[in-house]
Scaffold this motif. Structure first.
Motif, PDB file in Angstrom:
ATOM      1  N   UNK A  52       0.807  -1.215   0.000  1.00 54.37           N
ATOM      2  CA  UNK A  52       0.000   0.000   0.000  1.00 54.37           C
ATOM      3  C   UNK A  52       0.845   1.272   0.000  1.00 54.37           C
ATOM      4  N   UNK A  53       2.147   1.147   0.312  1.00 52.03           N
ATOM      5  CA  UNK A  53       2.979   2.340   0.474  1.00 52.03           C
ATOM      6  C   UNK A  53       4.217   2.356  -0.412  1.00 52.03           C
ATOM      7  N   UNK A  54       4.454   1.295  -1.175  1.00 52.08           N
ATOM      8  CA  UNK A  54       5.647   1.222  -2.029  1.00 52.08           C
ATOM      9  C   UNK A  54       5.227   0.742  -3.412  1.00 52.08           C
ATOM     10  N   UNK A  55       5.521   1.563  -4.442  1.00 50.33           N
ATOM     11  CA  UNK A  55       5.158   1.202  -5.809  1.00 50.33           C
ATOM     12  C   UNK A  55       6.385   1.254  -6.717  1.00 50.33           C
ATOM     13  N   UNK A  56       6.248   0.646  -7.887  1.00 51.25           N
ATOM     14  CA  UNK A  56       7.364   0.587  -8.818  1.00 51.25           C
ATOM     15  C   UNK A  56       7.704   1.980  -9.352  1.00 51.25           C
ATOM     16  N   UNK A  57       8.978   2.369  -9.291  1.00 58.43           N
ATOM     17  CA  UNK A  57       9.381   3.690  -9.775  1.00 58.43           C
ATOM     18  C   UNK A  57       9.730   3.673 -11.251  1.00 58.43           C
ATOM     19  N   UNK A  58       9.815   4.870 -11.851  1.00 57.41           N
ATOM     20  CA  UNK A  58      10.349   4.954 -13.211  1.00 57.41           C
ATOM     21  C   UNK A  58      11.850   5.247 -13.123  1.00 57.41           C
ATOM     22  N   UNK A  59      12.507   5.270 -14.258  1.00 56.44           N
ATOM     23  CA  UNK A  59      13.971   5.416 -14.264  1.00 56.44           C
ATOM     24  C   UNK A  59      14.426   6.754 -13.689  1.00 56.44           C
ATOM     25  N   UNK A  60      13.639   7.824 -13.909  1.00 58.38           N
ATOM     26  CA  UNK A  60      14.039   9.131 -13.393  1.00 58.38           C
ATOM     27  C   UNK A  60      14.039   9.143 -11.864  1.00 58.38           C
ATOM     28  N   UNK A  61      13.145   8.376 -11.269  1.00 59.34           N
ATOM     29  CA  UNK A  61      13.095   8.280  -9.809  1.00 59.34           C
ATOM     30  C   UNK A  61      14.298   7.499  -9.279  1.00 59.34           C
ATOM     31  N   UNK A  62      14.660   6.458  -9.991  1.00 64.82           N
ATOM     32  CA  UNK A  62      15.839   5.677  -9.601  1.00 64.82           C
ATOM     33  C   UNK A  62      17.093   6.534  -9.697  1.00 64.82           C
ATOM     34  N   UNK A  63      17.162   7.388 -10.719  1.00 62.83           N
ATOM     35  CA  UNK A  63      18.310   8.297 -10.845  1.00 62.83           C
ATOM     36  C   UNK A  63      18.423   9.199  -9.619  1.00 62.83           C
ATOM     37  N   UNK A  64      17.290   9.689  -9.118  1.00 70.05           N
ATOM     38  CA  UNK A  64      17.297  10.523  -7.909  1.00 70.05           C
ATOM     39  C   UNK A  64      17.813   9.727  -6.712  1.00 70.05           C
ATOM     40  N   UNK A  65      17.359   8.487  -6.600  1.00 72.98           N
ATOM     41  CA  UNK A  65      17.784   7.651  -5.479  1.00 72.98           C
ATOM     42  C   UNK A  65      19.289   7.389  -5.519  1.00 72.98           C
ATOM     43  N   UNK A  66      19.836   7.191  -6.713  1.00 75.21           N
ATOM     44  CA  UNK A  66      21.285   6.980  -6.855  1.00 75.21           C
ATOM     45  C   UNK A  66      22.042   8.228  -6.410  1.00 75.21           C
TER      46      UNK A  66
END
Length: 319
Positions: free
Chosen positions: A289-303
């Motif tokens: 309910x609180x975690x969904x699949x991200x897109x690549x731009x979101x993963x770039x932010x996390x990196x």
């Protein structure tokens, strides 16, 4: 912006103390010595803010005590980072409001200390609201129902537990349907997947991170659901002599509940066995309910957020 340290990726899978939080259009990551927020600006760039963390106080290392301070500290830090991300994400936005004369006066005369005090107050008010919603409300409802229906002690305990879980899950389900919150939860997935990739010993690239699970046993959601379950167990043995007195008992025992829940979360993060799999199962389920699949731009932010906080020696960051 400070110079980023060069991360050393562990050679084999291990558990790290690196954690994080989803922000508005970004991710916050926290390592042993640094905290970093990476937020996507409206122009497509990523704003990076790195802060050094103070050394841990002695009471932050004491079992069952550290959980209380960890939860309060996380609320304050998380709210501050959310406000920072909102400022960055809304830059030059048509929806953003111009700074008022009062805001300018407060900034000029009271400065950062006043803003920090507001952050603390807002975080504490959020905590009080959560206690009222998830703890006081179920007890009050059960007390009201028991006036018209003889429930018995255990009947009241069971009904209170059911109401508490129902309110919590309904709240998360409704939040996840909001467009802005759903996007926030996608950044939550980027945070989890990035940490999982690092713990697996793989280079932090979008391609590598994308294949990992969005669920993580040390998630804040898992801590919340553990706290609810532990509170149900602890409060079930407290005598129900009256609704008001029971609310007082629950508030008094809340630090103990948080301490136990935090130690259980650490246990699940350190070991893999049948017991820890059972303990972490509810948290992993609720993360749907609180975690969904991200897109690549979101993963770039996390990196960008995790890179500056990774310890130069991975062993220093062991959970």
């Amino acid at each position: 912006m400070e110079q980023q340290n060069t991360p050393v990726i562990p050679k084999e899978k291990f558990r790290t103390s690196v954690g994080g939080q989803a922000l508005m259009e970004g991710v916050m990551m926290r390592g042993p010595k640094r905290l970093c927020c990476a937020v996507r600006r409206p122009d497509g760039g990523i704003e990076i803010d790195i802060k050094e963390l103070p050394p841990k106080k002695w009471y932050e290392k004491v079992p069952f005590v550290r959980g209380v301070f960890a939860m309060i500290g996380s609320m304050i830090t998380g709210y501050r980072c959310l406000m920072y991300s909102a400022d960055i994400a809304m830059q030059n936005s048509e929806d953003s409001e111009p700074e008022s004369k009062l805001d300018k006066w407060l900034d000029e005369h009271l400065g950062e200390k006043f803003q920090n005090a507001l952050m603390v107050c807002a975080a504490l008010m959020g905590g009080v609201a959560a206690i009222l919603l998830f703890s006081v409300t179920p007890t009050s409802v059960v007390g009201f129902v028991s006036r018209f229906m003889p429930l018995g002690r255990w009947g009241r305990v069971v009904l209170e537990a059911v109401l508490k879980m129902a309110i919590f899950l309904a709240y998360l389900a409704l939040c996840s349907r909001m467009k802005e919150i759903h996007r926030l939860f996608e950044y939550h997935g980027a945070e989890h997947k990035t940490i999982a990739c690092y713990e697996a010993g793989e280079p932090l690239t979008v391609e590598n991170i994308r294949k990992y699970s969005r669920f993580h046993p040390r998630c804040g959601t898992s801590f919340l659901i553990l706290t609810l379950l532990v509170s149900i167990a602890v409060f079930s043995v407290i005598p129900w002599t009256g609704t008001a007195l029971r609310v007082v008992y629950k508030l008094l025992f809340l630090p103990m509940v948080m301490g136990i829940s935090y130690e259980l979360l650490k246990l699940c993060g350190r070991t893999d066995n049948l017991l820890t799999h059972i303990i972490r199962a509810p948290g992993l389920w609720v993360q749907r309910l609180t975690v969904f699949e991200p897109d690549d731009s979101m993963i770039e932010c996390a990196i960008q957020a995790v890179t500056p906080v990774l310890p130069e020696n991975p062993e220093e960051g062991q959970w």
